[in-house]
Design a protein around this motif. Structure first.
Motif, mmCIF file in Angstrom:
data_model
loop_
_atom_site.group_PDB
_atom_site.id
_atom_site.type_symbol
_atom_site.label_atom_id
_atom_site.label_comp_id
_atom_site.label_asym_id
_atom_site.label_seq_id
_atom_site.Cartn_x
_atom_site.Cartn_y
_atom_site.Cartn_z
ATOM 1 N N TRP A 1 -2.348 -0.290 -4.712
ATOM 2 C CA TRP A 1 -1.201 -1.357 -4.618
ATOM 3 C C TRP A 1 -0.081 -1.531 -5.302
ATOM 4 C CZ3 TRP A 1 -2.316 -4.907 -0.700
ATOM 5 C CH2 TRP A 1 -3.700 -5.008 0.235
ATOM 6 N N GLN A 2 0.922 -1.675 -4.558
ATOM 7 C CA GLN A 2 2.314 -1.805 -5.412
ATOM 8 C C GLN A 2 2.842 -3.517 -5.824
ATOM 9 O OE1 GLN A 2 2.368 1.087 -6.662
ATOM 10 N NE2 GLN A 2 1.686 1.943 -5.151
ATOM 11 N N LEU A 3 2.494 -3.767 -6.916
ATOM 12 C CA LEU A 3 2.282 -5.359 -6.112
ATOM 13 C C LEU A 3 3.618 -6.008 -7.142
ATOM 14 C CD1 LEU A 3 -0.878 -6.443 -7.932
ATOM 15 C CD2 LEU A 3 -0.252 -6.659 -5.366
ATOM 16 N N ARG A 4 4.097 -5.032 -7.937
ATOM 17 C CA ARG A 4 5.411 -4.543 -8.927
ATOM 18 C C ARG A 4 6.134 -3.074 -9.487
ATOM 19 N NH1 ARG A 4 9.854 -7.904 -8.674
ATOM 20 N NH2 ARG A 4 11.416 -7.743 -10.401
ATOM 21 N N LEU A 5 7.140 -3.025 -9.143
ATOM 22 C CA LEU A 5 7.705 -1.172 -9.529
ATOM 23 C C LEU A 5 8.868 -1.441 -10.605
ATOM 24 C CD1 LEU A 5 9.052 0.113 -6.003
ATOM 25 C CD2 LEU A 5 6.582 0.569 -7.125
ATOM 26 N N GLU A 6 8.934 -0.217 -11.166
ATOM 27 C CA GLU A 6 9.042 -0.158 -12.575
ATOM 28 C C GLU A 6 10.629 -0.245 -12.214
ATOM 29 O OE1 GLU A 6 7.980 2.989 -14.676
ATOM 30 O OE2 GLU A 6 6.209 1.585 -15.332
ATOM 31 N N GLU A 7 11.354 -0.468 -12.764
ATOM 32 C CA GLU A 7 13.125 -0.219 -12.750
ATOM 33 C C GLU A 7 13.316 1.315 -11.750
ATOM 34 O OE1 GLU A 7 16.656 -1.482 -11.381
ATOM 35 O OE2 GLU A 7 14.697 -2.803 -12.201
ATOM 36 N N GLY A 8 12.783 1.940 -12.636
ATOM 37 C CA GLY A 8 13.337 3.711 -11.751
ATOM 38 C C GLY A 8 11.986 4.510 -11.037
ATOM 39 N N SER A 9 11.556 2.962 -10.453
ATOM 40 C CA SER A 9 10.437 3.787 -8.961
ATOM 41 C C SER A 9 10.819 3.769 -7.954
ATOM 42 C CB SER A 9 9.115 3.346 -8.909
ATOM 43 O OG SER A 9 8.873 3.785 -10.589
ATOM 44 N N ALA A 10 10.500 3.825 -6.850
ATOM 45 C CA ALA A 10 10.676 3.360 -5.140
ATOM 46 C C ALA A 10 9.352 3.739 -4.512
ATOM 47 C CB ALA A 10 11.285 4.281 -4.457
ATOM 48 N N ILE A 11 9.397 3.476 -3.800
ATOM 49 C CA ILE A 11 7.677 3.129 -2.560
ATOM 50 C C ILE A 11 8.551 4.355 -1.568
ATOM 51 C CG2 ILE A 11 6.135 1.440 -1.244
ATOM 52 C CD1 ILE A 11 6.843 -0.569 -2.643
ATOM 53 N N ALA A 12 7.581 4.895 -0.756
ATOM 54 C CA ALA A 12 7.359 5.971 0.697
ATOM 55 C C ALA A 12 6.279 4.655 1.143
ATOM 56 C CB ALA A 12 7.089 7.450 0.258
ATOM 57 N N ASN A 13 6.818 4.867 2.098
ATOM 58 C CA ASN A 13 5.753 3.206 3.191
ATOM 59 C C ASN A 13 6.430 3.385 4.549
ATOM 60 O OD1 ASN A 13 7.431 1.350 3.588
ATOM 61 N ND2 ASN A 13 6.730 0.511 1.708
ATOM 62 N N THR B 1 0.981 -0.950 -0.045
ATOM 63 C CA THR B 1 -0.168 -0.221 0.123
ATOM 64 C C THR B 1 0.972 0.886 0.214
ATOM 65 O OG1 THR B 1 -0.251 -0.021 2.233
ATOM 66 C CG2 THR B 1 -1.968 -1.199 1.288
ATOM 67 N N GLY B 2 1.934 1.276 -0.785
ATOM 68 C CA GLY B 2 3.254 2.178 -0.454
ATOM 69 C C GLY B 2 2.716 2.941 -1.805
ATOM 70 N N VAL B 3 3.456 4.125 -1.267
ATOM 71 C CA VAL B 3 3.327 5.277 -2.391
ATOM 72 C C VAL B 3 4.770 5.369 -3.352
ATOM 73 C CG1 VAL B 3 1.879 7.929 -2.640
ATOM 74 C CG2 VAL B 3 2.149 6.828 -0.590
ATOM 75 N N ALA B 4 4.368 4.748 -4.467
ATOM 76 C CA ALA B 4 4.653 5.359 -5.871
ATOM 77 C C ALA B 4 5.823 5.901 -6.086
ATOM 78 C CB ALA B 4 4.573 3.893 -7.176
ATOM 79 N N ILE B 5 7.098 6.153 -6.091
ATOM 80 C CA ILE B 5 7.791 7.421 -6.411
ATOM 81 C C ILE B 5 8.526 7.379 -7.646
ATOM 82 C CG2 ILE B 5 8.921 9.501 -5.838
ATOM 83 C CD1 ILE B 5 7.429 9.480 -2.681
ATOM 84 N N SER B 6 8.677 8.166 -8.546
ATOM 85 C CA SER B 6 9.266 7.930 -9.712
ATOM 86 C C SER B 6 9.526 10.046 -10.541
ATOM 87 C CB SER B 6 9.033 7.625 -11.274
ATOM 88 O OG SER B 6 9.994 7.600 -11.385
ATOM 89 N N GLY B 7 10.846 9.562 -10.304
ATOM 90 C CA GLY B 7 11.380 10.451 -10.995
ATOM 91 C C GLY B 7 11.290 11.719 -9.845
ATOM 92 N N GLY B 8 10.421 12.268 -8.973
ATOM 93 C CA GLY B 8 10.247 12.727 -7.568
ATOM 94 C C GLY B 8 8.599 13.095 -7.809
ATOM 95 N N THR B 9 8.231 12.565 -8.700
ATOM 96 C CA THR B 9 6.510 12.404 -8.696
ATOM 97 C C THR B 9 5.841 11.284 -8.188
ATOM 98 O OG1 THR B 9 6.994 13.585 -10.907
ATOM 99 C CG2 THR B 9 4.963 12.875 -10.342
ATOM 100 N N ILE B 10 4.728 11.516 -7.327
ATOM 101 C CA ILE B 10 3.402 10.513 -6.857
ATOM 102 C C ILE B 10 2.905 10.004 -8.811
ATOM 103 C CG2 ILE B 10 1.611 9.799 -5.699
ATOM 104 C CD1 ILE B 10 2.685 11.809 -3.783
ATOM 105 N N THR B 11 3.910 8.649 -8.864
ATOM 106 C CA THR B 11 3.164 8.525 -9.700
ATOM 107 C C THR B 11 1.800 7.005 -9.315
ATOM 108 O OG1 THR B 11 4.583 6.075 -10.034
ATOM 109 C CG2 THR B 11 5.647 8.132 -11.210
#
Length: 208
Positions: free
Chosen positions: A72-84, A58-68
Motif C-alpha cells: 500500500w502506497q500511503l505517501r511517496l518519496e519525492e523521487g518516486s512514482a506509481i504504476a497503477n 495499491t499501486g506499484v511504487a517505482i524509483s529510478g526505474g526500479t520497483i521499490t
C-alpha cells in the motif's frame, strides 16, 4: 520492465471483481441502457471513486526505474512514482455513466492522487481529470451492448494511457527521470489498461 506486468495484472483483478458485482445490480443493467437517474449517477461516482482511490493505494511504487514497493502506497518519496490502474476505473465510469460520472470521478480520484506525492503527482492528477472529462462525453454515445464495444473500449483505454505518458513527459520534472519512467512503465501500463477495458465490457459482465 517485464516484472511489472504480473503485478499490474493483479490490480486488474480488482476491476474484474467490480465488474462482476456491478453486473448483479439492477441499476447497473438500467445504466447500460442509459436509463439511469441522478441518484444512480451519484452511486456510480462513489463506486468508481472508491476503485480509483484503492488503485492509488495499491499501486506499484517505482524509483529510478526500479520497483521499490508493491504494498500500500500511503505517501511517496519525492523521487518516486506509481504504476497503477487508476485511470482505468475513471475511464470506465465515464463510458458507462456519462459526463457527470466521468468528470466527478476524475476530479476526486485525480486530487487524491495529488495528495500521495511523488514527482509525477501533478501530471497524474491532470491526466486522471482529463480522462474523466473525455470518457464522460464519449460515454453519451457509448453502448456497452454493441459487439464492437469491447474493441472501442480497448482503443479508448490505450489512447488514454498514451496521453497520460505524454502528460508525464511534459509536466513531470526532471525530464530525464520522467523519460526513463515512461520507458519503463509505458508498455506494461498500455497493455494492462487495454486488457482491463476489454475484460470489463465483455458481454458476460452485463448479462441479465
Amino acid at each position: 520492465m517485464t516484472e511489472l506486468i504480473p503485478l499490474m495484472v493483479e490490480r486488474v483483478g480488482i476491476l474484474v471483481m467490480l465488474a462482476f458485482l456491478l453486473s448483479r445490480m439492477k441499476f447497473f443493467r438500467q445504466m447500460v441502457d442509459h436509463k439511469h437517474e441522478l441518484k444512480d449517477k451519484l452511486i456510480l461516482i462513489g463506486i468508481f471513486v472508491l476503485f480509483g482511490i484503492v488503485s492509488n493505494y495499491t499501486g506499484v511504487a517505482i524509483s529510478g526505474g526500479t520497483i521499490t514497493s508493491h504494498g500500500w502506497q500511503l505517501r511517496l518519496e519525492e523521487g518516486s512514482a506509481i504504476a497503477n490502474t487508476r485511470i482505468m476505473g475513471v475511464a470506465i465510469g465515464g463510458l458507462l455513466g456519462g459526463p457527470i460520472v466521468g468528470i466527478g470521478t476524475g476530479i476526486v480520484v485525480g486530487l487524491h492522487r495529488l495528495t500521495l506525492g511523488g514527482y509525477t503527482a501533478v501530471a497524474c492528477a491532470i491526466s486522471t481529470i482529463l480522462a474523466g472529462f473525455v470518457t464522460g462525453f464519449i460515454g453519451t454515445k457509448f453502448n456497452i451492448r454493441q459487439e464492437s464495444s469491447k474493441w472501442k473500449a480497448v482503443i479508448i483505454g490505450v489512447l488514454i494511457e498514451v496521453t497520460q505518458m505524454g502528460i508525464i513527459l511534459i509536466v513531470a520534472k526532471p525530464f530525464d527521470s520522467a523519460l526513463h519512467l515512461v520507458k519503463v512503465i509505458a508498455p506494461s501500463m498500455i497493455l494492462i489498461n487495454g486488457l482491463g477495458m476489454f475484460l470489463f465490457v465483455l458481454p458476460e459482465s452485463v448479462m441479465d
